[in-house]
Design a protein around this motif. Sequence first.
Motif, PDB file in Angstrom:
ATOM      1  N   UNK A  24      -0.310  -9.012   6.490  1.00 51.85           N
ATOM      2  CA  UNK A  24       0.007  -9.707   7.729  1.00 51.85           C
ATOM      3  C   UNK A  24       0.917 -10.901   7.502  1.00 51.85           C
ATOM      4  N   UNK A  25       0.720 -11.551   6.367  1.00 54.95           N
ATOM      5  CA  UNK A  25       1.442 -12.791   6.093  1.00 54.95           C
ATOM      6  C   UNK A  25       2.639 -12.631   5.162  1.00 54.95           C
ATOM      7  N   UNK A  29       1.888   0.227   5.199  1.00 54.52           N
ATOM      8  CA  UNK A  29       1.433  -0.455   6.411  1.00 54.52           C
ATOM      9  C   UNK A  29       0.167   0.204   6.948  1.00 54.52           C
ATOM     10  N   UNK A  30      -0.911  -0.553   6.886  1.00 56.92           N
ATOM     11  CA  UNK A  30      -2.204  -0.077   7.392  1.00 56.92           C
ATOM     12  C   UNK A  30      -2.948  -1.319   7.867  1.00 56.92           C
ATOM     13  N   UNK A  39      -2.255  -5.209   7.236  1.00 58.67           N
ATOM     14  CA  UNK A  39      -1.357  -5.903   8.164  1.00 58.67           C
ATOM     15  C   UNK A  39      -2.085  -6.761   9.190  1.00 58.67           C
ATOM     16  N   UNK A  40      -3.368  -6.472   9.419  1.00 57.53           N
ATOM     17  CA  UNK A  40      -4.067  -7.254  10.455  1.00 57.53           C
ATOM     18  C   UNK A  40      -4.744  -8.494   9.864  1.00 57.53           C
ATOM     19  N   UNK A  95      -3.177 -14.670   5.288  1.00 58.78           N
ATOM     20  CA  UNK A  95      -3.605 -15.485   4.153  1.00 58.78           C
ATOM     21  C   UNK A  95      -3.675 -14.712   2.852  1.00 58.78           C
ATOM     22  N   UNK A  96      -4.591 -15.124   1.992  1.00 57.74           N
ATOM     23  CA  UNK A  96      -4.724 -14.553   0.652  1.00 57.74           C
ATOM     24  C   UNK A  96      -4.938 -13.034   0.717  1.00 57.74           C
ATOM     25  N   UNK A  97      -4.224 -12.302  -0.143  1.00 61.03           N
ATOM     26  CA  UNK A  97      -4.303 -10.840  -0.062  1.00 61.03           C
ATOM     27  C   UNK A  97      -5.640 -10.258  -0.510  1.00 61.03           C
ATOM     28  N   UNK A  98      -6.418 -11.027  -1.253  1.00 60.03           N
ATOM     29  CA  UNK A  98      -7.636 -10.450  -1.838  1.00 60.03           C
ATOM     30  C   UNK A  98      -8.917 -10.987  -1.216  1.00 60.03           C
TER      31      UNK A  98
END
Length: 481
Positions: free
Chosen positions: A47-48, A88-89, A93-94, A97-100
Motif C-alpha cells: 500500500x505504501x 498486487x493482492x 496493497x490494502x 507502513x512496515x511490510x512485515x
Amino acid sequence: MSLSVLFATSEAYPLMKTGGLADVSGALPAALTELGVDVRLVLPRYGDLALRDEQTTEHVARIDVLGQPVDILQTSMPDSGVRVYLVDHPTFSARQGNPYMGPDGNSWHDNPDRFALFARAAVALATGDVVPEWQPDVVHANDWQTGLIPALLHEAEKPHTVFTLHNLAYQGVFDRSTFERLGLPWSLWRADGLEYWGNMSFIKGGIVFADRITTVSPTYAREIQTPEFGYGLEGLLRHRKDALVGILNGIGSDWDPAHDAALVTPYTAKDLSGKAENKAALQKELGLPIRAEVPLIVHVGRLIEQKGTDLVIQALSMLGQRDVQFACLGSGEGRFEQALRARAEADPERIAVRIGYDEGLAHRLEGGGDAFIMPSRFEPCGLNQLYSLKYGTVPIVHSVGGLADTVTPATPANLRDGKATGVVMNHLDVNAILWAFDQFTELFNRPERLQAVRQQAMSQRYDWDASARSYLDLYREISTR
Ligand code: ADP
Ligand code: GLC
C-alpha cells in the motif's frame, strides 16, 4: 547471449525500505543491467510503495493463485529504469507502513500466506506463465520471504536458482497447520525439504533447493556454518558448503561525500576541510555544544540486540568524565528507544538521540560524525561501515561478518604501514565499547594520524560493479550447466 534474471525481493530502495536488503535490491539489479544482464525485479505491491508521480504502473496480467485472483503490474525503478513486476493482492496493497508488521509492532498474522502467494506469483513469472515472451535463465531470491521460490522451482529444468541469505536470524518458521493451509506439495514435507523440527521453514526452501546459496560477506559465509551463528541451520549449511559463497555488498552512488546534496559542504579525501563544517552543522541541528575539539561518535540503524544497542546504552551510562559526544538515529525495540531517549535527557551536553527513520539525517550523521560505531553481535555484511569508510568517518566495529571483512584495525603495525581504517573490537561487551571510545579519542587527538586513517578509509573501493561481476559469474556458471 545475454542472460536474463528475475530478482525476487520483499523490499527495494527507493520503493520500500526497512534495511540493507532494500539497498541491495535497488543497487545490484542496476549494476547488473550495466553489465548487460536483462534483470527484472519482482516485488509485492505494498500500500505504501513510494512511487514517484512520474512513475506509471501498467497492468500486465491477472493470474490465479490457488483460486485467488492476483494482478501483476509493471513499472520501472526511478533512476536505473530497471523493470519491476508488482504482485498486487489486498494482503499487500490494502496495508500501510512496515511490510512485515502492523502498527502494534507484531508480525502480520498472515505473513506465511502473503509471502507464499508472492512466491507463487514469482514462480508464474519465472516459468513464462505471465509474460510468455520472457523466461529468465535465473531466479535470484532473497531471504525467507522468497524462500519458497527455489523449493517450488526445484523440479523445473529452467530457470536455475540463486538464494541470498542477508540475515539468518529471520527464518520464516510456522507451524505444520500453516504448511497444510498453504497447499504446498507434500513431497516438500521432509527433513531435507521444508520441515524443521515439526514446523515449516521458509528459509530452508532457499537453502535446500537453490542451485547456489550466497551470503553477503565471506566471513559470514564461514560463520553460519558454526553453531554460534548458524541458528540451528549450521549442519545444513555445512552440508551445502560447496554451493555456498560470500559476496560483499557494495555502496550505491547516492553515498558519496563529494556529491551529497544532504551535506552543507561536500568534501573529498584530498580536502577534508568540509567535514568540520558538516560536524558543526550537525552539532547545531542536534542541539549539542558546537565544539570542534570533541570527538563526535555517531550511529544509525535498527535498534535491536543484533546491532548491540543494549551495550551502547549501558556504555553511555558509564561515560564518566570522558569528553566525547554521541549522536544516534534509529528505530526498533521500544525498550531501547526509551532508554536512549532517557540517556539523552540525562546527559544533553554529550548525547543526542533521534528516534525515527530519516534518510537525510542518516547522510548528515555520516558527513558530520568523526566516528561511526557498529557493535553488532553478528553482521552479515553491514552497509553503514561502508558508507563510513567512504565518508572518512572512522568505523568502530566488532570483528564479525562483513565488519571484519571491510575494516582494517588501527593496530600499531597497521597505523605504521598506513593500512588502518578503523577501530576494531575483537570481543564484545560494555568494556570493549568504552575501550573503543578511548582508542578513538586517542586517535582523534593526533590529527595527522587521524587524517591518514580517514584518507586510507576513503580510498577503499566497495562499489557495486565488482560485486555485480561476481554474481554474474555465478549466474553464468549455473546456467551453462
Ligand atoms: P540492516 O539491513 O541489518 O538493518 P545494514 O547496515 O545492511 O543493516 O543496512 C541498514 C540500512 O538502513 C542503511 O542504509 C542505513 O543507513 C539505513 N537505516 C537504518 N535505520 C535508519 C534510520 N533510522 N534512518 C535512516 N536510515 C536508516
Ligand atoms: C541484512 C544484514 C546486513 C546486510 C543487509 C544487506 O539486513 O543484517 O548486515 O548488510 O542485509 O545484505
